[in-house]
Structures are given as C-alpha cells and as structure tokens.
Design a protein around this motif. Structure first.
Motif, PDB file in Angstrom:
ATOM      1  N   LEU A  12       0.812  -1.211   0.000  1.00  0.00           N
ATOM      2  CA  LEU A  12       0.000   0.000   0.000  1.00  0.00           C
ATOM      3  C   LEU A  12       0.851   1.269   0.000  1.00  0.00           C
ATOM      4  CD1 LEU A  12      -2.828  -0.930   2.547  1.00  0.00           C
ATOM      5  CD2 LEU A  12      -2.856  -1.107   0.064  1.00  0.00           C
ATOM      6  N   THR A  13       2.181   1.124   0.081  1.00  0.00           N
ATOM      7  CA  THR A  13       3.045   2.311   0.157  1.00  0.00           C
ATOM      8  C   THR A  13       2.906   3.257  -1.035  1.00  0.00           C
ATOM      9  OG1 THR A  13       4.873   0.985  -0.748  1.00  0.00           O
ATOM     10  CG2 THR A  13       4.756   1.213   1.652  1.00  0.00           C
ATOM     11  N   PRO A  14       2.549   2.778  -2.257  1.00  0.00           N
ATOM     12  CA  PRO A  14       2.391   3.744  -3.352  1.00  0.00           C
ATOM     13  C   PRO A  14       1.203   4.689  -3.194  1.00  0.00           C
ATOM     14  CG  PRO A  14       2.810   1.537  -4.210  1.00  0.00           C
ATOM     15  CD  PRO A  14       2.523   1.400  -2.749  1.00  0.00           C
ATOM     16  N   LEU A  72      -6.053  -8.205  -3.903  1.00  0.00           N
ATOM     17  CA  LEU A  72      -5.347  -7.880  -5.135  1.00  0.00           C
ATOM     18  C   LEU A  72      -5.697  -8.799  -6.296  1.00  0.00           C
ATOM     19  CD1 LEU A  72      -1.880  -7.196  -3.539  1.00  0.00           C
ATOM     20  CD2 LEU A  72      -3.426  -5.502  -4.486  1.00  0.00           C
ATOM     21  N   THR A  73      -5.841 -10.087  -6.022  1.00  0.00           N
ATOM     22  CA  THR A  73      -5.997 -11.050  -7.119  1.00  0.00           C
ATOM     23  C   THR A  73      -7.361 -11.708  -7.194  1.00  0.00           C
ATOM     24  OG1 THR A  73      -5.238 -12.951  -5.816  1.00  0.00           O
ATOM     25  CG2 THR A  73      -3.546 -11.601  -6.883  1.00  0.00           C
ATOM     26  N   MET A 118       2.026  -1.195  -7.257  1.00  0.00           N
ATOM     27  CA  MET A 118       1.570  -2.183  -6.294  1.00  0.00           C
ATOM     28  C   MET A 118       1.786  -3.592  -6.833  1.00  0.00           C
ATOM     29  SD  MET A 118      -1.871  -0.328  -4.913  1.00  0.00           S
ATOM     30  CE  MET A 118      -2.304  -1.675  -3.846  1.00  0.00           C
ATOM     31  N   SER A 119       1.543  -3.783  -8.132  1.00  0.00           N
ATOM     32  CA  SER A 119       1.779  -5.096  -8.744  1.00  0.00           C
ATOM     33  C   SER A 119       3.251  -5.481  -8.640  1.00  0.00           C
ATOM     34  CB  SER A 119       1.339  -5.076 -10.210  1.00  0.00           C
ATOM     35  OG  SER A 119      -0.058  -4.926 -10.322  1.00  0.00           O
ATOM     36  N   ARG A 120       4.134  -4.493  -8.851  1.00  0.00           N
ATOM     37  CA  ARG A 120       5.578  -4.774  -8.764  1.00  0.00           C
ATOM     38  C   ARG A 120       5.970  -5.191  -7.346  1.00  0.00           C
ATOM     39  NH1 ARG A 120       9.935  -2.647  -6.933  1.00  0.00           N
ATOM     40  NH2 ARG A 120       8.869  -0.782  -6.171  1.00  0.00           N
ATOM     41  N   ILE A 121       5.460  -4.455  -6.356  1.00  0.00           N
ATOM     42  CA  ILE A 121       5.789  -4.772  -4.957  1.00  0.00           C
ATOM     43  C   ILE A 121       5.265  -6.153  -4.585  1.00  0.00           C
ATOM     44  CG2 ILE A 121       5.337  -4.104  -2.556  1.00  0.00           C
ATOM     45  CD1 ILE A 121       5.295  -1.190  -3.537  1.00  0.00           C
ATOM     46  N   GLN A 130       4.675 -18.752 -10.615  1.00  0.00           N
ATOM     47  CA  GLN A 130       3.659 -19.198 -11.555  1.00  0.00           C
ATOM     48  C   GLN A 130       2.977 -17.968 -12.119  1.00  0.00           C
ATOM     49  OE1 GLN A 130       1.056 -21.738  -9.359  1.00  0.00           O
ATOM     50  NE2 GLN A 130       2.459 -23.452  -9.422  1.00  0.00           N
ATOM     51  N   LYS A 131       2.495 -18.077 -13.315  1.00  0.00           N
ATOM     52  CA  LYS A 131       1.812 -16.945 -13.940  1.00  0.00           C
ATOM     53  C   LYS A 131       0.555 -16.627 -13.146  1.00  0.00           C
ATOM     54  CE  LYS A 131      -0.063 -15.225 -18.271  1.00  0.00           C
ATOM     55  NZ  LYS A 131      -0.360 -15.513 -19.677  1.00  0.00           N
ATOM     56  N   ARG A 132       0.399 -15.333 -12.756  1.00  0.00           N
ATOM     57  CA  ARG A 132      -0.727 -14.913 -11.958  1.00  0.00           C
ATOM     58  C   ARG A 132      -1.630 -14.024 -12.791  1.00  0.00           C
ATOM     59  NH1 ARG A 132       0.286 -16.198  -6.790  1.00  0.00           N
ATOM     60  NH2 ARG A 132      -1.440 -14.947  -6.050  1.00  0.00           N
ATOM     61  N   ARG A 133      -2.832 -13.926 -12.338  1.00  0.00           N
ATOM     62  CA  ARG A 133      -3.783 -13.075 -13.039  1.00  0.00           C
ATOM     63  C   ARG A 133      -3.500 -11.624 -12.720  1.00  0.00           C
ATOM     64  NH1 ARG A 133      -8.784 -16.589 -11.025  1.00  0.00           N
ATOM     65  NH2 ARG A 133      -7.322 -16.840  -9.314  1.00  0.00           N
ATOM     66  N   GLY A 134      -4.156 -10.720 -13.459  1.00  0.00           N
ATOM     67  CA  GLY A 134      -3.938  -9.302 -13.282  1.00  0.00           C
ATOM     68  C   GLY A 134      -4.310  -8.833 -11.898  1.00  0.00           C
ATOM     69  N   LEU A 135      -3.997  -7.584 -11.617  1.00  0.00           N
ATOM     70  CA  LEU A 135      -4.187  -7.042 -10.278  1.00  0.00           C
ATOM     71  C   LEU A 135      -5.598  -7.249  -9.770  1.00  0.00           C
ATOM     72  CD1 LEU A 135      -2.817  -5.445  -8.032  1.00  0.00           C
ATOM     73  CD2 LEU A 135      -3.591  -3.352  -9.132  1.00  0.00           C
ATOM     74  N   PHE A 136      -6.562  -7.091 -10.644  1.00  0.00           N
ATOM     75  CA  PHE A 136      -7.939  -7.280 -10.225  1.00  0.00           C
ATOM     76  C   PHE A 136      -8.631  -8.367 -11.036  1.00  0.00           C
ATOM     77  CE2 PHE A 136      -7.044  -2.966  -8.815  1.00  0.00           C
ATOM     78  CZ  PHE A 136      -7.399  -3.091  -7.480  1.00  0.00           C
ATOM     79  N   GLY A 137      -7.858  -9.248 -11.679  1.00  0.00           N
ATOM     80  CA  GLY A 137      -8.437 -10.342 -12.443  1.00  0.00           C
ATOM     81  C   GLY A 137      -8.974 -11.405 -11.544  1.00  0.00           C
ATOM     82  N   ARG A 138      -9.809 -12.293 -12.089  1.00  0.00           N
ATOM     83  CA  ARG A 138     -10.418 -13.357 -11.293  1.00  0.00           C
ATOM     84  C   ARG A 138     -10.015 -14.703 -11.879  1.00  0.00           C
ATOM     85  NH1 ARG A 138     -13.718 -12.078  -7.521  1.00  0.00           N
ATOM     86  NH2 ARG A 138     -14.585 -14.142  -7.445  1.00  0.00           N
TER      87      ARG A 138
END
Length: 378
Positions: free
Chosen positions: A244-246, A313-314, A352-355, A370-378
């Motif tokens: 949350l620092t950004p 986030l995810t 935030m995604s980078r952190i 492992q490949k993750r979904r986008g910041l707000f993807g489901r």
C-alpha cells in the motif's frame, strides 16, 4: 415417479422438460398434434394426443398407475374436470394451476389440495420486487401471508460473521422469520444450523410473514455505523502495509473510510480455505489465527497486523482458514471499494503489482513464479 401432465402449452412443456431432466417418467396429454410431436422430439416425454378431460384418453396416458397428475390446461373448467376424473380413477396426487381464484372452493370440493394460483404468484413477486428491490426472488406460501424470499447479504452487512443462532437471538430480528438456506457465490447451497456462519456476499433464503418482511430485509441489510476518528487510525496502520506504500495519504484515508469495522467473538471463522476472497482484514484489537487444511496454525495475527491481502489484489481463493482466538475488532477492506481508489491512478496499480511480485518472489525463495492473473483479475 410417473407423472401425467394435462396440457402441453408453455407451462406444460417447460414443466415436462424439467421433470424429464430430473429422471422422472413423464407423459403429456395435449390436443394439438404439432405440440405433441415437438414435446416428444425436443423434451423426450411420452405424449398422448387427445382431450385430458376424456376418461379414455386418461386411461391411455396411464393415469391409473401415475404417482402425480398435474393440470395446466388453458381454462379452470378443464383443469377442474381433469382433477375430478383423476380422483375418480386413480390414487395419484393431483395438483392444478389455478387461473381464476373464484374456482378455489370448487377445487377444494373436488379434493384438490395442491393449487398454484398463477396470478397471486405473479402479483406477489412483482409487488415485493417494487417495495424491496434488494430481494432477489419471492414465492407466496399458503394463503399468501407467508413469503419465501432470497436476499444477498451486502459486503458490509452487520450480520456477516455472526451465526444463525446469534442473529436470531439479537433484539430487533423478526421472530417469525426463519433461515432455510444459504447459497455461496459459487452457487453451493447449505441447509443452515444454529452454528452456521453468515458471510457477506452470500445469499440467504428465508421464510417470513409478509408483515415482517420489511423488518427482516432492513435487519439483514444493515451496515455498522461509521466510527468517528477510526479512519485516520486505520490509515496509519495501512501505511505499514508494504504493497500500500504507493498510495498517497488522501488515497489511504479514502480506503480507510470505506472499511467496515466489525466486532467478532472468540471462535468466529472469518473465512475458510478455498473460498473466494474479496476482503482484506486489519486487526485493531484481539488475535486471529490462520490455519491450513490440517487445522494447524500457520500464523497468528495481532493488533496492527493484517491478513487476506492477496484476495484484495488477485481475487484468488483463500489459502488458509482465519479464526478469531479472542474477541476481536477488525477493519475489513472490500475489494470493490479498494479498486475504486487504486484504479483512479493506473501508475499506483502498476507499482503495487511490482511490490506484490517482489514479495511473492521472496516468499518462494527465488523460485520462478507461476503466472498470476492481473491485479484485479479473477
């Protein structure tokens, strides 16, 4: 069961399709030969082309050995004649769609106990939908004074995290309102017991007196009042959370103001491993344990600590079960409220995604992620 349906119109054909899908043996009696052919070909039910008020046609349809006879003909006079013939020749249960309520007494005298008053059902559903838009569906029971209804609990519902017994024992909850089912966001239904926990975002199925419906909806939809000064305190706590620092001070304040402040007794299960995650928790007082599938404690969260952030986030399923070990005061940040703040500033979302990625890499000991979904993807 063996079921005979009188009438192959819209209601009859849909009813036949549902019953066939549930593995019942279905025979439909219909005058229109074209309808008979369509039902036979598309639905898979046996059809008898003829008049359902003719004893010979009923005999051909196997009414003598039927378990249930359902009358959904176009006129009440025909449904009444069908019901009387069935009662005189078969031990089948008789149920009828009643179009005109003035036939109610005639059906009663004919021994028909199971009536579906079509107009009453439609009117009850529409009037309830007008008065209570948050109610998903209703069904009148008995004389119409009692309603079965569905209600999705808001994400900040005051009753979220409480058991059915706790809710029913709270002053202000309507006495003649009963929980009969709980459905999670994945559509899984459970029959509730006193110890069943209610969760935000889940749908409760209730039975209530019509006169108490308003009180029941208001009680279950109520949110806890905002507490003066807690936004700033929570914002200071959120400032310590790495991802949350950004966020700027104003953005953190906005997230804090949107948080739900909840109090839960010891032993409350906040969420279970494998459930869909939509909420991030900060412990304001008390203690929460996170447990794995074997019920072993993997972490203890104390005041100022947080958990459930990956869900924020995810949207991925919970990786542990969270249980309060003492009476707790928590701040719950919902994913939609958080999204509204973060997505207003795309550069913040990227940072935030980078952190988060760095934290996950450290947690995996430098192993490829492992490949993750986008910041707000489901």
């Amino acid at each position: 069961m063996k079921i005979v349906i009188a009438g192959g119109g819209r209601v009859g054909s849909v009813l036949a399709a549902r019953l066939v899908a549930e593995q019942h043996t279905v025979t439909v009696i219909e005058r229109d030969a074209a309808l008979c052919n369509r039902i036979f070909e598309e639905v898979g039910a046996v059809t008898v082309c003829g008049d359902a008020t003719n004893p010979r046609v009923l005999e051909a349809a196997g009414i003598v050995s039927a378990d249930v006879a359902a009358g959904v003909l176009a006129r009440d006079s025909e449904n009444l004649a069908f019901a009387m013939l069935v009662r005189s020749t078969s031990g089948a249960r008789v149920m009828v769609r009643m179009l005109d309520t003035s036939y109610r007494e005639a059906y009663r005298l004919a021994g028909v106990k199971e009536l579906v008053a079509e107009a009453e059902v439609v009117v009850a559903k529409m009037t309830t939908a007008i008065d209570f838009p948050q109610v998903a569906g209703t069904l009148p029971l008995g004389d119409g004074d009692t309603l079965l209804f569905e209600l999705a609990l808001p994400m900040r519902a005051r009753v979220a995290g409480q058991t059915v017994a706790q809710v029913r024992g709270t002053a202000g909850f309507p006495r003649e309102c009963v929980f009969i089912g709980v459905v999670d966001p994945q559509g899984r239904a459970t029959l509730p017991e006193g110890s069943t926990l209610l969760h935000a975002g889940h749908t409760v199925i209730m039975v209530s007196r019509r006169s108490q419906l308003s009180a029941a909806v208001d009680f279950l939809s109520a949110e806890p009042p905002a507490r003066v000064g807690t936004g700033t305190v929570l914002a200071a706590t959120l400032r310590k959370v790495d991802f949350l620092t950004p966020l700027s001070d104003d953005e953190l304040e906005a997230v804090a103001r949107g948080a739900e402040h909840i109090q839960r007794p010891a032993g409350t299960e906040l969420f279970r491993q494998g459930e869909a995650g939509e909420t991030f928790y900060v412990v304001l007082s008390g203690e929460v344990q996170l447990k794995d599938a074997a019920a072993q404690v993997v972490a203890t969260v104390k005041p100022g600590g947080f958990f459930g952030e990956l869900a924020l986030l995810t949207g991925e399923p919970r990786t542990a079960t969270a249980v309060t070990t003492t009476a707790c005061e928590l701040a719950a940040v919902g994913r939609e409220d958080f999204r509204g703040v973060v997505m207003a500033n795309p550069s913040v979302a990227l940072e935030m995604s980078r952190i988060l990625g760095e934290r996950l890499s450290r947690a995996q000991g430098g192993k490829p992620q492992q490949k993750r979904r986008g910041l707000f993807g489901r």
